[in-house]
Design a protein around this motif. Structure first.
Motif, PDB file in Angstrom:
ATOM      1  N   VAL A 145       0.814  -1.214   0.000  1.00 19.76           N
ATOM      2  CA  VAL A 145       0.000   0.000   0.000  1.00 19.76           C
ATOM      3  C   VAL A 145       0.850   1.267   0.000  1.00 19.76           C
ATOM      4  N   GLY A 146       2.145   1.135   0.257  1.00 20.88           N
ATOM      5  CA  GLY A 146       3.009   2.305   0.238  1.00 20.88           C
ATOM      6  C   GLY A 146       4.359   2.001   0.854  1.00 20.88           C
ATOM      7  N   ILE A 147       5.260   2.944   0.693  1.00 22.12           N
ATOM      8  CA  ILE A 147       6.629   2.821   1.197  1.00 22.12           C
ATOM      9  C   ILE A 147       6.933   4.050   2.044  1.00 22.12           C
ATOM     10  N   GLY A 148       7.409   3.841   3.256  1.00 21.47           N
ATOM     11  CA  GLY A 148       7.841   4.936   4.122  1.00 21.47           C
ATOM     12  C   GLY A 148       9.345   4.874   4.303  1.00 21.47           C
ATOM     13  N   ILE A 149      10.004   6.018   4.214  1.00 19.39           N
ATOM     14  CA  ILE A 149      11.464   6.063   4.325  1.00 19.39           C
ATOM     15  C   ILE A 149      11.862   7.144   5.326  1.00 19.39           C
ATOM     16  N   GLY A 150      12.589   6.745   6.346  1.00 17.33           N
ATOM     17  CA  GLY A 150      13.139   7.691   7.315  1.00 17.33           C
ATOM     18  C   GLY A 150      14.577   7.999   6.964  1.00 17.33           C
ATOM     19  N   VAL A 151      14.948   9.270   6.949  1.00 20.01           N
ATOM     20  CA  VAL A 151      16.313   9.674   6.597  1.00 20.01           C
ATOM     21  C   VAL A 151      16.894  10.571   7.696  1.00 20.01           C
ATOM     22  N   PRO A 152      18.214  10.506   7.901  1.00 16.82           N
ATOM     23  CA  PRO A 152      18.850  11.312   8.953  1.00 16.82           C
ATOM     24  C   PRO A 152      19.153  12.726   8.468  1.00 16.82           C
ATOM     25  N   LEU A 167      25.170  12.114   5.302  1.00 13.53           N
ATOM     26  CA  LEU A 167      25.103  11.345   4.057  1.00 13.53           C
ATOM     27  C   LEU A 167      25.675  12.128   2.878  1.00 13.53           C
ATOM     28  N   GLY A 168      25.922  13.423   3.089  1.00 17.12           N
ATOM     29  CA  GLY A 168      26.390  14.275   2.002  1.00 17.12           C
ATOM     30  C   GLY A 168      25.286  14.644   1.021  1.00 17.12           C
ATOM     31  N   TRP A 169      24.030  14.649   1.495  1.00 17.83           N
ATOM     32  CA  TRP A 169      22.885  14.967   0.643  1.00 17.83           C
ATOM     33  C   TRP A 169      22.448  16.411   0.838  1.00 17.83           C
ATOM     34  N   GLN A 170      22.050  17.036  -0.252  1.00 16.31           N
ATOM     35  CA  GLN A 170      21.471  18.366  -0.191  1.00 16.31           C
ATOM     36  C   GLN A 170      20.480  18.521  -1.347  1.00 16.31           C
ATOM     37  N   ASN A 171      19.272  18.962  -0.996  1.00 19.99           N
ATOM     38  CA  ASN A 171      18.205  19.165  -1.994  1.00 19.99           C
ATOM     39  C   ASN A 171      17.967  17.914  -2.846  1.00 19.99           C
ATOM     40  N   VAL A 172      17.739  16.802  -2.166  1.00 22.22           N
ATOM     41  CA  VAL A 172      17.522  15.515  -2.834  1.00 22.22           C
ATOM     42  C   VAL A 172      16.027  15.222  -2.897  1.00 22.22           C
ATOM     43  N   LYS A 173      15.524  14.953  -4.092  1.00 26.17           N
ATOM     44  CA  LYS A 173      14.096  14.659  -4.276  1.00 26.17           C
ATOM     45  C   LYS A 173      13.876  13.152  -4.231  1.00 26.17           C
ATOM     46  N   LEU A 174      14.056  12.595  -3.038  1.00 24.99           N
ATOM     47  CA  LEU A 174      13.973  11.142  -2.874  1.00 24.99           C
ATOM     48  C   LEU A 174      12.557  10.623  -3.114  1.00 24.99           C
ATOM     49  N   LYS A 175      11.562  11.361  -2.650  1.00 20.04           N
ATOM     50  CA  LYS A 175      10.169  10.947  -2.828  1.00 20.04           C
ATOM     51  C   LYS A 175       9.839  10.800  -4.316  1.00 20.04           C
ATOM     52  N   GLU A 176      10.191  11.813  -5.089  1.00 20.17           N
ATOM     53  CA  GLU A 176       9.914  11.798  -6.526  1.00 20.17           C
ATOM     54  C   GLU A 176      10.616  10.624  -7.211  1.00 20.17           C
ATOM     55  N   THR A 177      11.874  10.401  -6.824  1.00 20.77           N
ATOM     56  CA  THR A 177      12.646   9.300  -7.405  1.00 20.77           C
ATOM     57  C   THR A 177      11.987   7.955  -7.138  1.00 20.77           C
ATOM     58  N   MET A 178      11.567   7.723  -5.893  1.00 23.95           N
ATOM     59  CA  MET A 178      11.007   6.424  -5.520  1.00 23.95           C
ATOM     60  C   MET A 178       9.602   6.225  -6.077  1.00 23.95           C
ATOM     61  N   GLU A 179       8.815   7.282  -6.126  1.00 23.62           N
ATOM     62  CA  GLU A 179       7.458   7.147  -6.684  1.00 23.62           C
ATOM     63  C   GLU A 179       7.511   6.870  -8.187  1.00 23.62           C
ATOM     64  N   CYS A 184       3.664   3.884  -6.363  1.00 24.20           N
ATOM     65  CA  CYS A 184       2.799   3.783  -5.182  1.00 24.20           C
ATOM     66  C   CYS A 184       3.144   4.951  -4.266  1.00 24.20           C
ATOM     67  N   PRO A 185       2.293   5.246  -3.284  1.00 20.70           N
ATOM     68  CA  PRO A 185       2.590   6.367  -2.378  1.00 20.70           C
ATOM     69  C   PRO A 185       3.898   6.148  -1.615  1.00 20.70           C
ATOM     70  N   VAL A 186       4.714   7.198  -1.551  1.00 30.84           N
ATOM     71  CA  VAL A 186       5.974   7.152  -0.809  1.00 30.84           C
ATOM     72  C   VAL A 186       5.990   8.316   0.177  1.00 30.84           C
ATOM     73  N   ILE A 187       6.315   8.025   1.418  1.00 28.59           N
ATOM     74  CA  ILE A 187       6.427   9.047   2.463  1.00 28.59           C
ATOM     75  C   ILE A 187       7.891   9.148   2.874  1.00 28.59           C
ATOM     76  N   ILE A 188       8.443  10.359   2.850  1.00 28.28           N
ATOM     77  CA  ILE A 188       9.803  10.596   3.335  1.00 28.28           C
ATOM     78  C   ILE A 188       9.689  11.402   4.627  1.00 28.28           C
ATOM     79  N   GLU A 189      10.353  10.951   5.674  1.00 26.43           N
ATOM     80  CA  GLU A 189      10.252  11.613   6.972  1.00 26.43           C
ATOM     81  C   GLU A 189      11.616  11.612   7.641  1.00 26.43           C
TER      82      GLU A 189
END
Length: 400
Positions: A145-152, A167-179, A184-189
């Motif tokens: 029904v969906g994927i939830g991803i927690g990031v530091p 992680l060396g990440w800045q302005n990363v559109k992880l939700k868009e990439t995974m969807e 399916c619905p993806v939640i990034i938190e």
């Protein structure tokens, strides 16, 4: 006039269905008559909503219950296996993924460790974890029904990772990439927010309304539950307390600041000492240090005690600022509880204002490393259930 009446009619119907479903979820096993008694809905309304929920396979009937004088009632249960959720916790050096049913029961899990991966390589490993978990999901009506991803890191309300310094990440559109990949619905938190919610829903925070969750891995994140609700701040960036200054002239942090709390009270403090203990880059520093401490290595134990002292100093600041009822320490450093707990508690007892300590609990998570993954899995399947009710309303309005 007709449109307003139609909208109200179906909004009420949708609300009634939600009430019935929530009652079944809360009570676990319940009859139609008991639902009517507990909710105040009439029996006809309950029967109608139960029929719809049965057709949608969100609930099911299980044999007759105890009789109160008449015919034995048919009992209703929530169908937690109608679909499955994937919860992912991305750490600085690991990915933990879990597959849960719609009540948060873990059906399968997979974890991998890594070192200094690019965003592209890390997302490739992330997708491997998701694919493995998806392949083990039992057949069900709604599948994943969906994927939830927690990031530091700092995540805005659109699911964009604005900054994850470790992680060396800045302005990363992880939700868009995974969807785009999984359709399916993806939640990034933020992983600490997810961890706080996981503790509130499944862990030691179930009975409390004010919780501070301190996630301690390679970094430190803080999740807040205030008045029973997850607090995210104005734009979703609350809880970045791992970057509060604990040493004014301290070491430079990856965030650009100096003397950040997480440099002294997380795995980073151990990694800085890895060479002194003969730990190579390919080894898990925390695991090796715990192994040494268990063998009675004095220097390893002292390292953990120093971290506990620094953890206590930062937690003291949080206690004096927020006056919480409960502070829960979670994530990987829970594995070193035997050596960090005493200095942590001694520091908070000595430095937190005495009136802040009344009824205060400082405890360690029993979910260990799973708080965040469980929290984002819960966000996902709860959103699915809410959306299911909304979709039903929209469908009826269009057909009308």
């Amino acid at each position: 006039m007709f449109k307003n009446t139609t909208w109200n009619q179906y909004t009420i119907k949708n609300g009634n269905k939600s009430i019935v479903l929530e009652t079944i979820l809360k009570e676990s096993t319940i009859s139609r008559a008991e639902i009517a008694n507990k909710t105040g809905l009439n029996k006809g309304t309950v029967s109608s909503q139960v029929s719809e929920l049965l057709n949608e396979e969100l609930i099911y009937e299980k044999g007759p219950g105890a009789s109160s004088g008449g015919r034995r009632p048919v009992m209703l249960l929530f169908n937690q296996r109608a679909g499955y959720s994937i919860g992912i916790d991305i750490g600085v050096n690991y990915i933990l993924g879990i597959l849960t049913d719609l009540e948060g029961n873990i059906c399968n899990e997979k974890s991998i460790n890594f070192h200094n991966l690019s965003f592209e390589n890390l997302t490739h490993k992330l997708m491997n974890v998701i694919d493995d978990l998806t392949s083990t999901a039992p057949a069900s009506k709604y599948n994943i029904v969906g994927i939830g991803i927690g990031v530091p890191g700092s995540v805005n309300k659109l699911g964009e990772v604005l900054l994850a310094p470790n992680l060396g990440w800045q302005n990363v559109k992880l939700k868009e990439t995974m969807e785009n990949v999984y359709k399916c619905p993806v939640i990034i938190e933020n992983e600490a927010n997810a961890g706080a919610y996981g503790e509130k829903k499944f862990g030691r925070g179930k009975r409390e309304t004010d919780i501070v969750y301190v996630s301690v891995g390679v970094g430190i994140g803080v999740g807040l539950v205030l008045n029973g609700e997850l607090y995210r701040g104005m734009n979703g960036f609350s809880g970045e307390m791992g970057h509060m200054t604990i040493e004014v002239n301290g070491m430079r942090c990856r965030c650009g600041n100096k003397g950040c709390w997480e440099l002294y009270a997380s795995e980073q403090a151990l990694i800085q000492q890895a060479d002194d203990f003969g730990i190579t880059e390919d080894e898990d520093t925390l695991d090796k240090m715990i192994e040494l401490a268990e063998k009675g290595d004095k220097h390893a134990i002292e390292s953990f005690q120093t971290i506990g002292n620094y953890l206590g100093a930062g937690i003291t600041n949080i206690i004096n600022s927020l006056n919480p009822k409960q502070v829960i320490i979670g994530n990987r450093l829970v594995g070193a509880k035997d050596w960090i707990e005493q200095p942590l508690l001694e520091r908070t007892k000595a430095n937190a204002l005495w009136f802040q300590q009344h009824e205060l609990q400082i405890i360690f998570s029993e979910l260990n490393t799973h708080s965040s993954a469980l929290g984002v899995a819960a966000f996902t399947f709860e959103n699915f259930l809410k959306d299911k009710m909304h979709q039903e309303t929209s469908h009826m309005l269009v057909n009308k």
